[in-house]
Write an enzyme that holds these catalytic residues in place. Sequence first.
Site, PDB file in Angstrom:
ATOM      1  N   LYS A  87      23.930  15.778 -68.608  1.00 14.12           N
ATOM      2  CA  LYS A  87      23.673  17.059 -69.288  1.00 14.12           C
ATOM      3  C   LYS A  87      23.763  16.888 -70.808  1.00 14.12           C
ATOM      4  CE  LYS A  87      27.153  19.095 -67.185  1.00 14.12           C
ATOM      5  NZ  LYS A  87      27.736  17.968 -66.394  1.00 14.12           N
ATOM      6  N   ARG A 126      30.395  27.861 -64.765  1.00 14.82           N
ATOM      7  CA  ARG A 126      30.910  26.974 -63.706  1.00 14.82           C
ATOM      8  C   ARG A 126      31.291  27.748 -62.461  1.00 14.82           C
ATOM      9  NH1 ARG A 126      32.199  21.247 -65.610  1.00 14.82           N
ATOM     10  NH2 ARG A 126      31.732  21.520 -67.798  1.00 14.82           N
ATOM     11  N   ARG A 170      31.127   5.266 -69.764  1.00 18.93           N
ATOM     12  CA  ARG A 170      30.756   6.137 -70.888  1.00 18.93           C
ATOM     13  C   ARG A 170      31.713   5.947 -72.066  1.00 18.93           C
ATOM     14  NH1 ARG A 170      30.230  12.353 -69.836  1.00 18.93           N
ATOM     15  NH2 ARG A 170      32.259  12.027 -68.875  1.00 18.93           N
ATOM     16  N   ARG A 195      36.981   9.167 -72.590  1.00 16.97           N
ATOM     17  CA  ARG A 195      37.621  10.449 -72.282  1.00 16.97           C
ATOM     18  C   ARG A 195      38.770  10.284 -71.298  1.00 16.97           C
ATOM     19  NH1 ARG A 195      32.882  14.725 -71.101  1.00 16.97           N
ATOM     20  NH2 ARG A 195      34.309  15.329 -69.429  1.00 16.97           N
ATOM     21  N   ARG A 221      36.980  16.412 -60.309  1.00 15.59           N
ATOM     22  CA  ARG A 221      35.913  17.143 -61.019  1.00 15.59           C
ATOM     23  C   ARG A 221      34.675  17.267 -60.125  1.00 15.59           C
ATOM     24  NH1 ARG A 221      35.556  13.479 -66.040  1.00 15.59           N
ATOM     25  NH2 ARG A 221      33.697  14.694 -66.553  1.00 15.59           N
TER      26      ARG A 221
HETATM   27  P1  AP5 Z   1      26.609  12.507 -70.018  1.00 12.66           P
HETATM   28  O1  AP5 Z   1      25.338  12.941 -70.654  1.00 12.66           O
HETATM   29  O2  AP5 Z   1      27.813  12.393 -70.881  1.00 12.66           O
HETATM   30  O3  AP5 Z   1      26.906  13.404 -68.712  1.00 12.66           O
HETATM   31  P2  AP5 Z   1      27.403  14.908 -68.581  1.00 12.66           P
HETATM   32  O4  AP5 Z   1      26.604  15.547 -67.496  1.00 12.66           O
HETATM   33  O5  AP5 Z   1      27.422  15.581 -69.905  1.00 12.66           O
HETATM   34  O6  AP5 Z   1      28.869  14.636 -68.010  1.00 12.66           O
HETATM   35  P3  AP5 Z   1      30.274  15.305 -68.378  1.00 12.66           P
HETATM   36  O7  AP5 Z   1      31.320  14.394 -67.822  1.00 12.66           O
HETATM   37  O8  AP5 Z   1      30.358  15.643 -69.836  1.00 12.66           O
HETATM   38  O9  AP5 Z   1      30.220  16.622 -67.549  1.00 12.66           O
HETATM   39  P4  AP5 Z   1      31.380  17.541 -67.127  1.00 12.66           P
HETATM   40  O10 AP5 Z   1      30.685  18.773 -66.767  1.00 12.66           O
HETATM   41  O11 AP5 Z   1      32.271  16.968 -66.107  1.00 12.66           O
HETATM   42  O12 AP5 Z   1      32.341  17.572 -68.427  1.00 12.66           O
HETATM   43  P5  AP5 Z   1      32.535  18.655 -69.564  1.00 12.66           P
HETATM   44  O13 AP5 Z   1      32.817  17.955 -70.802  1.00 12.66           O
HETATM   45  O14 AP5 Z   1      31.458  19.641 -69.528  1.00 12.66           O
HETATM   46  O15 AP5 Z   1      26.307  11.081 -69.325  1.00 12.66           O
HETATM   47  C1  AP5 Z   1      27.321  10.361 -68.667  1.00 12.66           C
HETATM   48  C2  AP5 Z   1      27.126   8.851 -68.869  1.00 12.66           C
HETATM   49  O16 AP5 Z   1      25.938   8.443 -68.211  1.00 12.66           O
HETATM   50  C3  AP5 Z   1      26.932   8.417 -70.336  1.00 12.66           C
HETATM   51  O17 AP5 Z   1      27.523   7.159 -70.516  1.00 12.66           O
HETATM   52  C4  AP5 Z   1      25.404   8.321 -70.506  1.00 12.66           C
HETATM   53  O18 AP5 Z   1      25.042   7.354 -71.489  1.00 12.66           O
HETATM   54  C5  AP5 Z   1      24.984   7.901 -69.110  1.00 12.66           C
HETATM   55  N1  AP5 Z   1      23.697   8.438 -68.690  1.00 12.66           N
HETATM   56  C6  AP5 Z   1      23.222   9.699 -68.898  1.00 12.66           C
HETATM   57  N2  AP5 Z   1      22.046   9.871 -68.293  1.00 12.66           N
HETATM   58  C7  AP5 Z   1      21.763   8.701 -67.675  1.00 12.66           C
HETATM   59  C8  AP5 Z   1      20.675   8.271 -66.858  1.00 12.66           C
HETATM   60  N3  AP5 Z   1      19.649   9.077 -66.568  1.00 12.66           N
HETATM   61  N4  AP5 Z   1      20.691   6.998 -66.370  1.00 12.66           N
HETATM   62  C9  AP5 Z   1      21.749   6.144 -66.655  1.00 12.66           C
HETATM   63  N5  AP5 Z   1      22.813   6.520 -67.424  1.00 12.66           N
HETATM   64  C10 AP5 Z   1      22.816   7.776 -67.924  1.00 12.66           C
HETATM   65  O19 AP5 Z   1      33.874  19.382 -69.052  1.00 12.66           O
HETATM   66  C11 AP5 Z   1      35.110  18.700 -69.080  1.00 12.66           C
HETATM   67  C12 AP5 Z   1      36.218  19.602 -68.546  1.00 12.66           C
HETATM   68  O20 AP5 Z   1      36.348  20.762 -69.386  1.00 12.66           O
HETATM   69  C13 AP5 Z   1      36.006  20.169 -67.136  1.00 12.66           C
HETATM   70  O21 AP5 Z   1      36.422  19.256 -66.137  1.00 12.66           O
HETATM   71  C14 AP5 Z   1      36.896  21.418 -67.195  1.00 12.66           C
HETATM   72  O22 AP5 Z   1      38.255  21.048 -67.083  1.00 12.66           O
HETATM   73  C15 AP5 Z   1      36.645  21.918 -68.607  1.00 12.66           C
HETATM   74  N6  AP5 Z   1      35.500  22.838 -68.688  1.00 12.66           N
HETATM   75  C16 AP5 Z   1      34.301  22.602 -69.290  1.00 12.66           C
HETATM   76  N7  AP5 Z   1      33.497  23.674 -69.185  1.00 12.66           N
HETATM   77  C17 AP5 Z   1      34.211  24.612 -68.504  1.00 12.66           C
HETATM   78  C18 AP5 Z   1      33.920  25.943 -68.049  1.00 12.66           C
HETATM   79  N8  AP5 Z   1      32.710  26.506 -68.277  1.00 12.66           N
HETATM   80  N9  AP5 Z   1      34.883  26.608 -67.384  1.00 12.66           N
HETATM   81  C19 AP5 Z   1      36.092  26.053 -67.147  1.00 12.66           C
HETATM   82  N10 AP5 Z   1      36.436  24.806 -67.523  1.00 12.66           N
HETATM   83  C20 AP5 Z   1      35.497  24.096 -68.202  1.00 12.66           C
HETATM   84 MG    MG Z   2      28.959  16.360 -71.145  1.00 10.29          MG
END
Ligand code: AP5
Ligand code: MG
Length: 207
Positions: A14, A86, A122, A155, A166
């Site tokens: 994402k 979410r 990552r 992270r 997660r």
């Molecule tokens: P990346 O683009 O970083 O993936 P992502 O989908 O952004 O993954 P996240 O881990 O950030 O998602 P998340 O939803 O768990 O975490 P968030 O920070 O939102 O890509 C990942 C890796 O793959 C990278 O190394 C990239 O280079 C590689 N890659 C990408 N695309 C690729 C491809 N096509 N092929 C090969 N490699 C590829 O949330 C973190 C925490 O915050 C949550 O767990 C929760 O505790 C809290 N939180 C966040 N939002 C909320 C909410 N709305 N409500 C409540 N709690 C929340």
């Molecule tokens: Mg992300």
Amino acid sequence: MNNLIFVGPPGSGKGTQANFLKKHDYRHISTGDLLREEVKSGTPLGEEINSIISKGDLVSDEIVGKLLRSNLDLDNHVYIFDGYPRNKNQARILKEIIGDKPFKVIVFDADLPKIMERICNRRLAPKSGEIYNLVSRPPKRDGFCDVSGEELIHREDDKIEIVENRFKVYGDTKSEIINFYGPSMTAYVDADKEPSVVYEELVKNIN
Ligand code: AP5
Ligand code: MG
């Protein structure tokens, strides 16, 4: 131009795709990034948030909703909502925030074992927002961002046992989000493909 709502499991790309789309004048808002910023500030609220994120659970709708609202200017910008909503309650809150502005939901479909490997490899540059991968997108200089020169981080919630939780949290709430919007508002992309292929598919579906 539609606002975009990105729904997808951890590591599905994402943030990566949001960075690619920024050249089309979208603003990228990731609630995960906003929460991590709050943690860094070291406030009591930051400590409370940290205790939840570090387990891989969801932060309360109230806290995330407040952070989101205070960082939006929907009258002047078009947004990519990355990781919000979410759950169904957050979808209701976002409906109220977006009002009658146009939007589209993009669901990132991905194979969980594959993305577990991506997450473990990552590395992030918090200031520039660049996202690296030791296998598929390594930085030119080991450990440092190509754009800002800052040191890359791993992270804290990217440890296998936390990522497993997660994934579970996502699996428990995915359907309620998708059902809230219904098929006419929603497009799917195959997030297992190469980043550039995912991007092409995405661009075909954002309007
Ligand atoms: P990346 O683009 O970083 O993936 P992502 O989908 O952004 O993954 P996240 O881990 O950030 O998602 P998340 O939803 O768990 O975490 P968030 O920070 O939102 O890509 C990942 C890796 O793959 C990278 O190394 C990239 O280079 C590689 N890659 C990408 N695309 C690729 C491809 N096509 N092929 C090969 N490699 C590829 O949330 C973190 C925490 O915050 C949550 O767990 C929760 O505790 C809290 N939180 C966040 N939002 C909320 C909410 N709305 N409500 C409540 N709690 C929340
Ligand atoms: Mg992300």
